[in-house]
Scaffold this motif. Structure first.
Motif, short mmCIF file in Angstrom:
data_model
loop_
_atom_site.label_atom_id
_atom_site.label_comp_id
_atom_site.label_asym_id
_atom_site.label_seq_id
_atom_site.Cartn_x
_atom_site.Cartn_y
_atom_site.Cartn_z
N LYS B 431 14.40 -22.20 15.54
CA LYS B 431 13.01 -21.86 16.08
C LYS B 431 12.21 -20.73 14.98
CE LYS B 431 16.14 -21.82 20.63
NZ LYS B 431 16.44 -20.97 21.30
N THR B 432 12.00 -21.20 14.07
CA THR B 432 11.06 -20.13 13.40
C THR B 432 9.29 -20.27 13.95
OG1 THR B 432 12.43 -22.32 12.25
CG2 THR B 432 11.03 -20.55 11.15
N PRO B 433 9.61 -18.57 13.53
CA PRO B 433 8.61 -18.88 14.43
C PRO B 433 7.35 -19.11 13.36
CG PRO B 433 10.24 -16.34 14.06
CD PRO B 433 10.56 -18.08 13.35
N ALA B 434 6.36 -19.66 14.52
CA ALA B 434 5.47 -20.58 13.56
C ALA B 434 4.01 -19.10 13.88
CB ALA B 434 4.93 -21.81 14.46
N LYS B 435 3.79 -18.32 12.67
CA LYS B 435 3.10 -17.34 12.71
C LYS B 435 1.57 -17.71 12.77
CE LYS B 435 6.85 -14.48 10.69
NZ LYS B 435 7.27 -13.26 10.28
N ALA B 436 1.21 -18.37 11.40
CA ALA B 436 0.45 -19.26 10.74
C ALA B 436 -0.18 -20.00 11.30
CB ALA B 436 0.10 -19.87 9.73
N GLU B 437 0.63 -20.86 12.20
CA GLU B 437 -0.32 -21.22 13.28
C GLU B 437 -0.92 -21.05 14.79
OE1 GLU B 437 2.73 -22.12 11.90
OE2 GLU B 437 2.99 -24.14 10.94
N THR B 438 -0.35 -20.17 14.44
CA THR B 438 -0.25 -19.41 15.89
C THR B 438 -1.82 -18.70 15.62
OG1 THR B 438 1.91 -18.98 16.69
CG2 THR B 438 0.36 -17.27 17.94
N ALA B 439 -1.78 -17.90 14.30
CA ALA B 439 -2.76 -17.51 14.51
C ALA B 439 -4.24 -18.33 14.16
CB ALA B 439 -2.43 -16.12 12.73
N ILE B 440 -4.02 -19.34 13.77
CA ILE B 440 -5.10 -20.72 13.93
C ILE B 440 -5.28 -20.83 15.22
CG2 ILE B 440 -5.74 -23.16 13.13
CD1 ILE B 440 -4.19 -22.70 10.56
N LEU B 441 -4.24 -21.03 15.70
CA LEU B 441 -4.65 -21.63 17.51
C LEU B 441 -5.70 -20.47 18.32
CD1 LEU B 441 -1.12 -23.41 18.56
CD2 LEU B 441 -3.25 -24.84 17.87
N PHE B 442 -4.91 -19.34 17.91
CA PHE B 442 -5.74 -17.86 18.42
C PHE B 442 -7.24 -17.99 18.21
CE2 PHE B 442 -5.11 -14.25 20.29
CZ PHE B 442 -5.51 -12.93 19.24
N GLU B 443 -7.34 -17.85 16.63
CA GLU B 443 -8.47 -18.34 16.49
C GLU B 443 -9.76 -19.33 17.27
OE1 GLU B 443 -10.87 -16.06 14.93
OE2 GLU B 443 -9.62 -14.82 13.64
N LYS B 444 -8.83 -20.50 17.70
CA LYS B 444 -9.53 -21.83 17.62
C LYS B 444 -10.44 -21.64 19.31
CE LYS B 444 -10.27 -25.77 15.42
NZ LYS B 444 -11.62 -25.33 15.78
N MET B 445 -8.63 -20.67 19.86
CA MET B 445 -8.61 -20.77 21.40
C MET B 445 -10.10 -20.27 21.80
SD MET B 445 -7.07 -22.45 23.04
CE MET B 445 -6.20 -21.67 24.64
N ARG B 446 -10.55 -18.84 21.58
CA ARG B 446 -11.84 -18.15 21.08
C ARG B 446 -12.98 -18.69 20.37
NH1 ARG B 446 -14.32 -14.54 17.19
NH2 ARG B 446 -15.82 -13.83 17.96
N GLU B 447 -12.64 -19.92 19.80
CA GLU B 447 -14.49 -20.76 19.88
C GLU B 447 -14.71 -22.18 21.18
OE1 GLU B 447 -13.79 -22.65 15.83
OE2 GLU B 447 -13.36 -21.23 14.88
N LEU B 448 -13.20 -21.79 21.37
CA LEU B 448 -13.24 -22.78 22.13
C LEU B 448 -13.80 -22.20 23.60
CD1 LEU B 448 -10.01 -25.04 22.00
CD2 LEU B 448 -12.36 -25.41 22.04
N GLY B 449 -13.98 -20.72 23.86
CA GLY B 449 -14.16 -19.89 24.44
C GLY B 449 -12.64 -19.54 25.66
N VAL B 450 -11.64 -19.52 24.67
CA VAL B 450 -10.35 -19.06 25.80
C VAL B 450 -9.85 -18.25 24.97
CG1 VAL B 450 -7.56 -19.64 26.68
CG2 VAL B 450 -10.03 -21.41 26.72
N LEU B 451 -9.93 -16.59 25.96
CA LEU B 451 -8.76 -15.16 25.15
C LEU B 451 -7.74 -14.82 25.20
CD1 LEU B 451 -12.08 -12.86 24.86
CD2 LEU B 451 -11.70 -14.53 23.42
N VAL B 452 -6.99 -16.00 24.38
CA VAL B 452 -5.33 -15.35 24.79
C VAL B 452 -4.63 -13.97 24.37
CG1 VAL B 452 -5.06 -17.70 25.57
CG2 VAL B 452 -4.79 -17.10 23.17
N GLY B 453 -3.78 -13.25 24.55
CA GLY B 453 -3.00 -12.29 24.08
C GLY B 453 -2.49 -12.79 23.04
N LYS B 454 -2.07 -11.94 21.79
CA LYS B 454 -0.63 -12.51 20.68
C LYS B 454 0.49 -11.46 21.15
CE LYS B 454 -3.01 -12.76 17.03
NZ LYS B 454 -1.80 -12.77 15.89
N GLY B 455 2.19 -12.44 21.05
CA GLY B 455 3.02 -10.72 21.55
C GLY B 455 3.98 -10.63 20.97
N GLY B 456 5.07 -11.00 21.16
CA GLY B 456 6.43 -11.11 20.36
C GLY B 456 6.56 -10.23 18.75
N LEU B 457 7.95 -10.02 18.29
CA LEU B 457 7.78 -9.11 17.54
C LEU B 457 7.36 -10.08 16.04
CD1 LEU B 457 9.03 -6.65 15.88
CD2 LEU B 457 11.22 -8.35 15.34
N HIS B 458 7.26 -10.99 16.07
CA HIS B 458 7.35 -11.72 15.38
C HIS B 458 5.50 -12.91 15.43
CE1 HIS B 458 11.11 -12.04 13.61
NE2 HIS B 458 10.86 -12.83 14.78
#
Lengths: 478, 489
Positions: B431-458
């Motif tokens: 269950k190693t947190p995928a911090k880098a991937e989350t950051a990338i996907l977060f940006e990607k989602m924005r580019e695709l037109g979806v604004l999500v939120g982010k959370g969790g300690l990691h």
């Protein structure tokens, strides 16, 4: 604000004797009371008719309040007023009766109720975007922060937006503690800074302090020119702050917080010379100086935009709320970039703080104050009002003190001029009578014997005359 | 913190780029040169190659003539301090909103899957709420409760009616932090004890004392917090006891027996932790803990700032999903669809302790916010938003679970109704947190037109908490976009 219950019993006896007097009066228009010598103070004219009110009655509201709202929630007046409409410096009750609002929703409505420019800004922004948080950009918060920072002297140019004065003062206290690494904060007796845990500690009147832990705050002797032991000698009072630090702390403190004119405490102007001396002491102890401008700010004192400017000091942190948004829930903390950086150690976030609607309103308020020269008006009308009230003080033994600056004025009532015995009952009675005559004032002071006059800054000389004449008329009949 | 965050983000993105040999190409308008494919197409392969389309929406935003993103960012840096952080490498200038969509300065539409942090409950600029706010703003913005006004009374009554048990005294404040502060004060006054208990990974506010209740180091400044202790988080995904509520509840018992005088002031929890990453408390946990806390003389506080107002779908209030009735309930965020408003609801018995002294909130319960709040309650009922959350929420969670079968990076899909979390991991066992991937996907989602939120300690959890008018088509678009983005990783 005092406990009402014991006062009310005596007060109703007092009222009965007056009622007997009133029955002898002839029929008059609802907003004037006839009297024996024929002079009747009349409210200045105003070209506005409120829409008819078809909502719940005062009694219905009162019973819902009793059932669903805090049991400690109080109202002013023996017969609470149902206020449904507001326009500039006037309020209207459910019967469409107009009142002169000399309290401004507690020094909050500075431009005037439903000022068209401010309403327009609110409505336009609400229709576009109410909320998205600062996680995304929006120009409203940036434009308002810039405009606000430009109103402050020195290097005070980083703004944090909150939703209330309490939140602002809490944040200021936390910033001071983080910046200095110390916990001790000094506030002034009789001060009011808020109702959350840190601010309850800084607040210094027992009626507002619950029996919970309020750590790290020390309260200095109040530099009260009227009741204080050193009169108007600011520097003598300042020595108490030095002593507090030397004897009650490690010698280094987090900071000092004060209002330039105590609001809830009864419009008490800090004795001249106090703040400069204290600020110097605080700086020597490594502390930060916090100016609470929640009531005195935004042109209210007339001579200056900020209350602290009247004392010739420049604080390290300034807090504001109330007037900042003409009534919209908004607060702010302004400080220097150096001090602001302390919050970068972790994340500070305020979900609603700095939202587009409130910041659009805030910017509109600043523009209105400038465009309509409200600061100058506060100075001119406030000076005039204070002069008339001072003349009234000379006329009546009941008035112990008239004080304040611009449109932040206080009238303290005493039953003995030498002993300064607070005239609590008379205050309640006069306040009630003023309302009957159409003037709404506020009440404050530790003893509840001070009229607080903090109207919208569009208050005119005619309004001032009406207020003083009404007070004159009522006191003459006591 | 923003500087630090940006440096971390930059380095994780670079690390990720290197690792995945990822070629950046900007995704322009999804309607560009693609053939028209229905966005709810079931063929998995279609989504691998074609970016999905935003569902259609019949609305034209006003043209924007204000300052540009760069100008705003420059002013923010200068006048709003370095601690004011923001999302995305290239921050988004959001200028308009309508229902579940937001618009940037160029008029581009985005699906708002985060609702201004679970705040815009009915929809941006919802016409009924807008009307209530505008009409009241024209009549009377502010006078305070020293005078009567019907709006606060009507709203308090309507809110009280939504509460079970004897929860019917309402205090209005201006934020969630203010509400939780007040709840803590009430608990201490009522019980005469000092000790508060909250859960690790909780978020209850950013003011100096609610920081004590908050239990995530990112948000905790080094200041004295008073008598507050944090107990083990009943986290089904990462918690040491999995979903075994009884073991976690025993922790609370142990804390009370060993770490306190035996008596406490109160216990506070979110039913689904928001900032902490949409973590649902293990089922049955609250029932047991409420018992334990009450036996120790404490009161139970339910923080409904994010889970309240029908968002969980199955129930109106989050605490109802755990079958308990708290002593104090705090709320904010969705209560006013974005208006600065918060509330505390409690019993007359507990409220009576507040009458010992005076506590006054200048802005709290003002006519405009009360009118807005009442309109929100009406809209939620009239438009059956709670049922809608259950319906769309289960569809969304269902599709996300299918996505979990497809992509290893999805470690957990959790939540209820329209309060959903997607936890990303690089290793399902560890269950190693995928911090880098989350950051990338977060940006990607924005580019695709979806604004999500982010959370969790990691920072590895996507938080999906949209305005409650979010539709199934929106849900499909979101999942398809995520699928597309993940396939490109």
């Amino acid at each position: 604000m005092q406990r009402f219950t014991p006062a009310r019993r005596l007060f109703s006896e007092f009222k009965c004797s007056l009622r007997r007097q009133r029955r002898c009066f002839s029929q008059v228009a609802p907003n004037v009371i006839d009297n024996n010598d024929g002079f009747v103070p009349k409210m200045p004219s105003f070209d506005y008719s409120p829409p008819p009110y078809t909502g719940p009655s005062a009694d219905e509201i009162l019973s819902k309040r009793k059932e669903y709202l805090s049991p400690a929630m109080f109202t002013l007046y023996s017969k609470p007023l149902n206020i449904v409409d507001g326009r500039m410096q006037y309020l209207f009750d459910d019967k469409g009766r107009r009142y002169l609002d000399a309290f401004g929703g507690i020094a909050t409505v500075c431009c005037g109720h439903c000022h068209p420019d401010v309403v327009e800004a609110i409505v336009n922004q609400t229709k576009r975007l109410q909320h998205s948080t600062i996680l995304y950009l929006n120009h409203a918060i940036a434009d308002f922060a810039e405009a606000l920072a430009n109103k402050l002297p020195g290097n005070l140019k980083v703004v944090f937006f909150t939703n209330s004065g309490t939140e602002a003062n809490e944040l200021a206290m936390m910033i001071a503690r983080l910046y200095t690494g110390c916990h001790d904060i000094i506030s002034v007796r009789n001060a009011y800074h808020g109702n959350a845990s840190g601010t309850m500690g800084a607040t210094a009147q027992s009626i507002w302090k619950f029996n919970v832990i309020q750590s790290g705050v020390h309260h200095a002797v109040n530099p009260d020119p009227y009741r204080g032991v050193f009169g108007s000698d600011g520097e003598k009072y300042a020595r108490d702050v030095e002593d507090l630090i030397q004897f009650g702390t490690s010698g280094n403190i987090a900071g000092f917080v004060s209002e330039a004119i105590q609001g809830v405490g009864g419009i008490i102007e800090l004795a001249p010379g106090y703040l400069p001396a204290v600020y110097s002491t605080i700086k020597k102890a490594g502390g930060l100086c916090i100016a609470d401008e929640v009531q005195a700010g935004f042109a209210r004192t007339g001579s200056h935009f900020w209350g602290f400017e009247n004392h010739g000091v420049v604080p390290d942190i300034v807090t504001m709320a109330k007037g900042i948004g003409n009534g919209i829930p908004l607060g702010a903390v302004v400080t220097t970039p150096e001090i602001a950086a302390v919050l970068t150690r972790r994340s500070y976030f305020n979900t609603f703080g700095g939202n587009p609607v409130c910041t659009a309103a805030g910017l509109a308020v600043l523009k209105v104050i400038e465009k309509e020269k409200l600061q100058e008006n506060a100075l001119v009308v406030g000076t005039y009002l204070k002069e008339r009230l001072t003349a009234l003080k000379d006329k009546y033994e009941l008035i112990g003190d008239v004080r304040g600056r611009g449109l932040m004025l206080g009238v303290e009532l005493v039953s003995d001029q030498k002993l300064k015995t607070p005239a609590k009952l008379e205050t309640l009675h006069i306040m009630d009578q003023m309302k009957e005559m159409g003037v709404l004032v506020g009440k404050g002071g530790f003893y509840g014997n001070v009229f607080r006059i903090t109207p919208p800054l569009c208050f005119t000389k005619e309004d001032a005359d009406f207020l003083v004449d009404a007070m004159d008329h009522i006191i003459a009949r006591i | 913190m923003a500087m630090l965050q940006r440096r971390i983000l930059k380095s994780t993105l670079e690390e990720a780029k290197a690792r995945f040999n990822f070629n950046w190409y900007p995704i322009l308008s999804p309607c560009a040169s693609f053939s028209t494919l229905p966005s709810s197409s079931t063929t998995a392969t279609a989504h691998d190659h074609v970016p999905p389309h935003l569902p259609p929406f019949d609305y034209q935003p006003k043209p924007y003539n204000g300052p540009s993103a760069d100008e705003i960012l420059a002013k923010r840096k200068r006048f709003l301090g370095p601690s004011l952080f923001y999302y995305y490498q290239k921050p988004l200038n959001i200028v308009e909103g309508k229902m579940q969509y937001l618009y940037d300065e160029s008029g581009r539409r985005y699906l708002d899957a985060f609702a201004g942090i679970v705040t815009v409950s009915c929809g941006h600029c919802h016409p009924e709420i807008l009307n209530a706010i505008v009409e009241q703003s024209k009549l009377l913005q502010h006078a305070t409760t020293i005078y009567l006004h019907h709006a606060i009374a009507d709203f308090a009554e309507a809110l009280a009616f939504k509460m079970p048990g004897n929860l019917k005294v309402v205090y209005f404040v201006n934020s969630g932090s203010e509400a939780n502060e007040l709840a803590m004060l009430m608990a201490r006054l009522y019980t005469g004890s000092l000790g508060m208990i909250s859960l690790r990974n909780a978020y209850h506010g950013g003011s100096s004392s609610t920081i004590g209740l908050t239990a995530l180091n990112t948000w905790k400044y080094p200041i004295p917090e008073g008598e507050i202790h944090h107990v083990m988080n009943p986290d089904p995904f990462r918690g040491v006891f999995g979903s075994d509520a009884t073991r976690y509840a025993k922790e609370v018992q142990d804390h009370i027996e060993y770490g306190t005088s035996g008596k406490v002031a109160g216990f506070i929890a979110e039913t689904i932790q928001g900032v902490g990453g949409a973590v649902e408390l293990a089922p049955g946990y609250l029932k047991q803990v409420y018992d334990i806390v009450r036996k120790a003389g404490g009161v139970c506080i339910a923080d409904e700032v994010q889970t309240g107002f029908g968002r969980t779908g199955s129930h109106y209030w989050g605490f109802e999903t755990q079958g308990v009735i708290p002593d104090i309930v705090t709320m904010a965020k969705g209560i006013g669809n974005g208006l600065p408003l918060g509330a505390v609801v409690t019993t007359p018995e507990i409220a009576s302790v507040m009458a010992q002294k005076i506590q006054f909130n200048t802005f709290g319960g003002n006519p405009v916010c009360s009118a807005g709040g009442l309109a929100v309650l009406r809209v939620i009922d009239k438009e059956k938003r709670q049922a809608h959350c259950a319906d769309v929420g289960s569809h969304l969670i269902g599709r996300l679970r299918s996505l979990q079968d497809k992509h290893d990076i999805i470690g957990d899909v959790r939540g209820r109704g329209l309060m959903v979390g997607i936890e990303l991991v690089t290793d399902r066992k560890e269950k190693t947190p995928a911090k880098a991937e989350t950051a990338i996907l977060f940006e990607k989602m924005r580019e695709l037109g979806v604004l999500v939120g982010k959370g969790g300690l990691h920072g590895n959890v996507f938080r999906i908490k949209p305005p409650m008018c979010f539709s199934k088509d929106d849900a499909d678009f979101l999942v398809d976009a995520l699928d597309y983005a993940m396939s490109k990783l």
